[in-house]
Every structure is written in structure tokens, then in C-alpha cells.
Design a protein around this motif. Structure first.
Motif, PDB file in Angstrom:
ATOM      1  N   GLU A   1       0.842  -1.182   0.000  1.00 40.66           N
ATOM      2  CA  GLU A   1       0.000   0.000   0.000  1.00 40.66           C
ATOM      3  C   GLU A   1       0.883   1.239   0.000  1.00 40.66           C
ATOM      4  N   ALA A   2       0.434   2.280  -0.684  1.00 38.38           N
ATOM      5  CA  ALA A   2       1.239   3.494  -0.769  1.00 38.38           C
ATOM      6  C   ALA A   2       1.326   4.193   0.584  1.00 38.38           C
ATOM      7  N   ILE A   3       0.312   4.049   1.407  1.00 34.13           N
ATOM      8  CA  ILE A   3       0.286   4.710   2.709  1.00 34.13           C
ATOM      9  C   ILE A   3      -0.614   3.901   3.627  1.00 34.13           C
TER      10      ILE A   3
ATOM     11  N   PHE B   1       8.742  13.540  -7.969  1.00 36.06           N
ATOM     12  CA  PHE B   1       7.290  13.710  -8.087  1.00 36.06           C
ATOM     13  C   PHE B   1       6.684  14.360  -6.843  1.00 36.06           C
ATOM     14  N   SER B   2       7.395  14.299  -5.714  1.00 34.31           N
ATOM     15  CA  SER B   2       6.873  14.944  -4.505  1.00 34.31           C
ATOM     16  C   SER B   2       6.775  16.450  -4.680  1.00 34.31           C
ATOM     17  N   ARG B   3       7.580  17.008  -5.599  1.00 33.16           N
ATOM     18  CA  ARG B   3       7.485  18.447  -5.863  1.00 33.16           C
ATOM     19  C   ARG B   3       6.150  18.783  -6.516  1.00 33.16           C
ATOM     20  N   GLU B   4       5.634  17.849  -7.326  1.00 32.10           N
ATOM     21  CA  GLU B   4       4.308  18.058  -7.901  1.00 32.10           C
ATOM     22  C   GLU B   4       3.238  17.955  -6.817  1.00 32.10           C
TER      23      GLU B   4
ATOM     24  N   ALA C   1      -0.189   5.573  -7.146  1.00 33.29           N
ATOM     25  CA  ALA C   1       0.094   4.619  -8.229  1.00 33.29           C
ATOM     26  C   ALA C   1       1.493   4.841  -8.790  1.00 33.29           C
ATOM     27  N   LEU C   2       1.886   6.111  -8.969  1.00 33.18           N
ATOM     28  CA  LEU C   2       3.234   6.394  -9.465  1.00 33.18           C
ATOM     29  C   LEU C   2       4.295   5.854  -8.518  1.00 33.18           C
ATOM     30  N   PHE C   3       4.083   6.037  -7.223  1.00 30.24           N
ATOM     31  CA  PHE C   3       5.055   5.545  -6.246  1.00 30.24           C
ATOM     32  C   PHE C   3       5.122   4.019  -6.276  1.00 30.24           C
ATOM     33  N   ARG C   4       3.984   3.361  -6.461  1.00 26.29           N
ATOM     34  CA  ARG C   4       3.996   1.894  -6.532  1.00 26.29           C
ATOM     35  C   ARG C   4       4.707   1.420  -7.806  1.00 26.29           C
ATOM     36  N   ILE C   5       4.520   2.160  -8.903  1.00 28.91           N
ATOM     37  CA  ILE C   5       5.250   1.821 -10.126  1.00 28.91           C
ATOM     38  C   ILE C   5       6.751   1.929  -9.880  1.00 28.91           C
ATOM     39  N   ILE C   6       7.165   2.999  -9.241  1.00 33.47           N
ATOM     40  CA  ILE C   6       8.593   3.191  -8.968  1.00 33.47           C
ATOM     41  C   ILE C   6       9.145   2.054  -8.121  1.00 33.47           C
TER      42      ILE C   6
END
Length: 361
Positions: free
Chosen positions: A2-4, A284-287, A262-267
Motif C-alpha cells: 500500500e502506498a500509505i 514527483f513529490s514536488r508536484e 500509483a506512481l510511487f507503486r510503479i517506482i
């Protein structure tokens, strides 16, 4: 993975429902606790995602600048390596460009004097790749390719000119270039016409992850109408699929968690080092910092969801067309290039459309 974790997510979601002006003192203490607890375990992907969300929300509450925690300095990697990871390993960038480059090369190759108008040309990497693809294209009719590059950052245009010139030296056709240092929404149809050569037999506009930076819906409509009236043979658009345009903070928070989670899980699936994975996430955290941390008047990452782009195409007279193409690959690091949608291509991860790729005429 899970991302979080559920507890932290529920707490942050509850806070988002009261953001930015209705937080109690207790609410702010909860936000601070999540931030400081997560920053103590940044090697844990779950904690890192919690940190990115909490940091952005703290910035929104404070109405000021957001600083990366000093502990994150150990995850710094050279910019050139970060660029390589984004282009070579990160499937959303790689597959999206592979798709649009293939479509553009096929279309440009049927013309003798085509124009490639690149909106947000950056350092010209994508255009240079297209020139290389055209040079290798069997049966290409191109005698001269004119590139019209639009980019708000002058330093990037200097690099773009160098990269395009280098690619042109290896091409069996002439390449000419005109550039304009500006935002596309500031340019009139006459401005765009001045960037065109006297003779051409097709204008193809490419916008890769650029048009969501146009701040207002009315401005986006004008840009589409201007390109349609130019007229372009096709507008090729690549964009993330998530509604971060909405001014509703709670809705934006939900969309942000889904998309960047989802992006973090892809990474996490990429065959790279743990330090490189964290560096990509911090990119991506800057976004996230902009989507959730900046005031409405200064936010720039105002992504549309797919259906919003589809509606804008229809409103401005564009017809979505699914061009047939033969791709040399359609999967990369667990992400799929979806080729069976009726009106577009897309990158898909675990059944979720992450980026949408349009060809509109």
C-alpha cells in the motif's frame, strides 16, 4: 504494498476535508505528528509517501514555503542520472513518448515538407528522437522538416537547438528550427504563423505533459481553438489522468493520493537501487507539493482527468482518431501501453489508466 497505511491516510483525509481554513489546533497537532513520525523512517516507502502528503498539507496551512527535510539530502543523485531514470526506466515517460513518437514519425514520413510544432519543447530530447526515427524510416518522403519549438524557459531552448542540430547532422533531410520563448497561451494565431516556413504540407502539434500548466479553462479552450484554426493536421497530446484542476481541496487530495500513490507503486517495481527509487519519488513529490501545498492562485500542476480533455477536444471541434501503428514494444517494468481503447492510447498499471495519449484532428 500500500502506498500509505490506512490509519495515516484516514487521518490525512479527514484533515483534507477541513482544509485549509477550518483546521482546529488539535488538527494541526495531528498533522505535525504524522509529518514528524514519517520523517523518522524515510527508508520505508509507506512513510515516505506519508511524508510527501503531510509536508504539502503543512505548507498549505502555513501559507508559505515548503522545505525538504535535511534527512533527504542522502537521496540526492545527479540530475543527468535522474533524467536517465525517467526516460529509460520510468514506464510512464518512456511508453508515452514511444507511443506518440511512433505516431508522429508515421505521419510526418508521409509529407515532404512537414512542420513539427512542439509545445513545451524543453531541451529538445523528444524532437531529436523523432528526427532519428524519421531518418531511419523506410519509405519516408521527408525532404525538409521544420521544427517550431515553444518553450517558456530560454536556457532550455539553447539546449534544444544544440540537441536538434546534432540530430539533424545524421538525417538524410534538411532540418530547420524556429523557437519562441513564451507560454503557448500567450501566443496568437499570427504569432504561430510567423513560426512557420513559407511552404509546408502539414502541421503536426505535439504537447507532452505541458498543457496542464495552462491555468484557466478558458485559456485552454482558446489554445485548442487557435491550433484548430491554424490549422494543424493533428494535435498529439500526452497528459496524466487525474483531476487536480478542481479547487475543492478534499477532492483534489483524493485524486492526488490515487494518482501519485500509483506512481510511487510503479517506482517500487523498477529494477533500480533503493536510493534511485527514493530520488524519483522526491522528484514527483514536488508536484504533490504544488497540488496540495500551494494556494489556488499560484498552483501550476492543474492536471485534467481523461474525460475533461475529451470534452475539450469536442468543444473546440477536434475529432479524436485512433491511428493504427506498429509499436516495437508495449510493456515496460510492469506498465502496459493500452492499444485497444476506441479513441486513444494509454499507459495502464494494475488496470488503472495513468496517462492518456490522444491523436486529434
Amino acid at each position: 504494498m500500500e502506498a500509505i497505511d490506512t490509519n495515516a491516510l484516514l487521518q490525512l483525509r479527514n484533515l483534507a476535508n477541513r482544509m485549509p481554513d477550518a483546521l482546529t489546533e488539535t488538527d494541526q497537532q495531528v498533522l505535525e505528528a504524522i509529518y514528524y513520525e514519517s520523517v523518522e523512517d524515510l527508508d520505508n516507502p509507506v512513510s515516505l509517501f506519508a511524508y510527501t502528503l503531510a509536508k504539502a498539507m503543512r505548507k498549505q496551512v502555513a501559507g508559505g514555503q515548503s522545505q525538504e527535510h535535511i534527512y533527504l539530502q542522502r537521496f540526492d543523485i545527479p540530475q543527468i542520472r535522474l533524467f536517465e531514470l525517467l526516460i529509460q526506466q520510468f514506464p510512464l515517460a518512456n511508453l508515452s513518448q514511444h507511443c506518440t513518437n511512433t505516431l508522429l514519425i508515421d505521419a510526418l514520413a508521409d509529407c515532404e515538407y512537414p512542420v513539427l510544432m512542439d509545445i513545451g519543447i524543453g531541451t529538445g530530447f523528444q524532437v531529436a528522437t523523432i528526427i532519428g526515427g524519421l531518418a531511419a524510416k523506410t519509405g519516408s518522403q521527408v525532404k525538409q522538416l521544420h521544427v517550431a519549438g515553444i518553450e517558456p524557459f530560454a536556457d532550455a531552448l539553447v539546449a534544444a537547438a544544440q540537441n536538434i542540430q546534432q540530430a539533424a547532422t545524421r538525417a538524410p533531410f534538411a532540418v530547420t528550427l524556429t523557437t519562441r520563448t513564451d507560454f503557448i497561451e500567450n501566443l496568437s494565431i499570427n504569432d504561430l504563423r510567423q513560426m512557420l516556413p513559407a511552404e509546408h504540407d502539414g502541421i503536426f502539434a505535439n504537447a507532452s505533459f505541458a498543457l496542464h500548466h495552462i491555468q484557466g479553462a478558458a485559456q485552454r479552450k482558446v489554445v485548442f481553438e487557435t491550433l484548430k484554426a491554424l490549422p494543424v493536421q493533428a494535435l498529439v497530446l500526452s497528459e496524466p489522468n487525474s483531476n487536480h484542476y478542481t479547487a475543492d481541496y478534499a477532492e483534489r487530495f483524493t485524486n492526488c493520493v490515487q494518482h501519485y500513490g500509483a506512481l510511487f507503486r510503479i517506482i517500487d517495481t523498477l529494477p533500480i537501487t533503493a536510493t534511485e527509487k527514493t530520488a524519483l519519488k522526491l522528484f514527483f513529490s514536488r508536484e504533490i507539493d504544488d497540488v496540495l501545498g500551494n494556494a489556488e492562485t499560484v498552483r501550476v500542476e492543474k492536471h485534467y482527468a481523461t474525460e475533461q480533455w475529451v470534452a475539450l477536444f469536442a468543444e473546440t471541434g477536434f475529432q479524436l482518431r485512433k491511428r493504427d501503428a506498429s509499436f516495437s514494444y508495449t510493456t515496460l517494468n510492469g506498465t502496459q501501453l493500452e492499444t485497444y481503447l476506441p479513441d486513444r492510447y494509454a499507459t495502464v498499471f494494475n488496470g488503472e489508466e495513468i496517462t492518456s495519449l490522444f491523436w486529434a484532428e
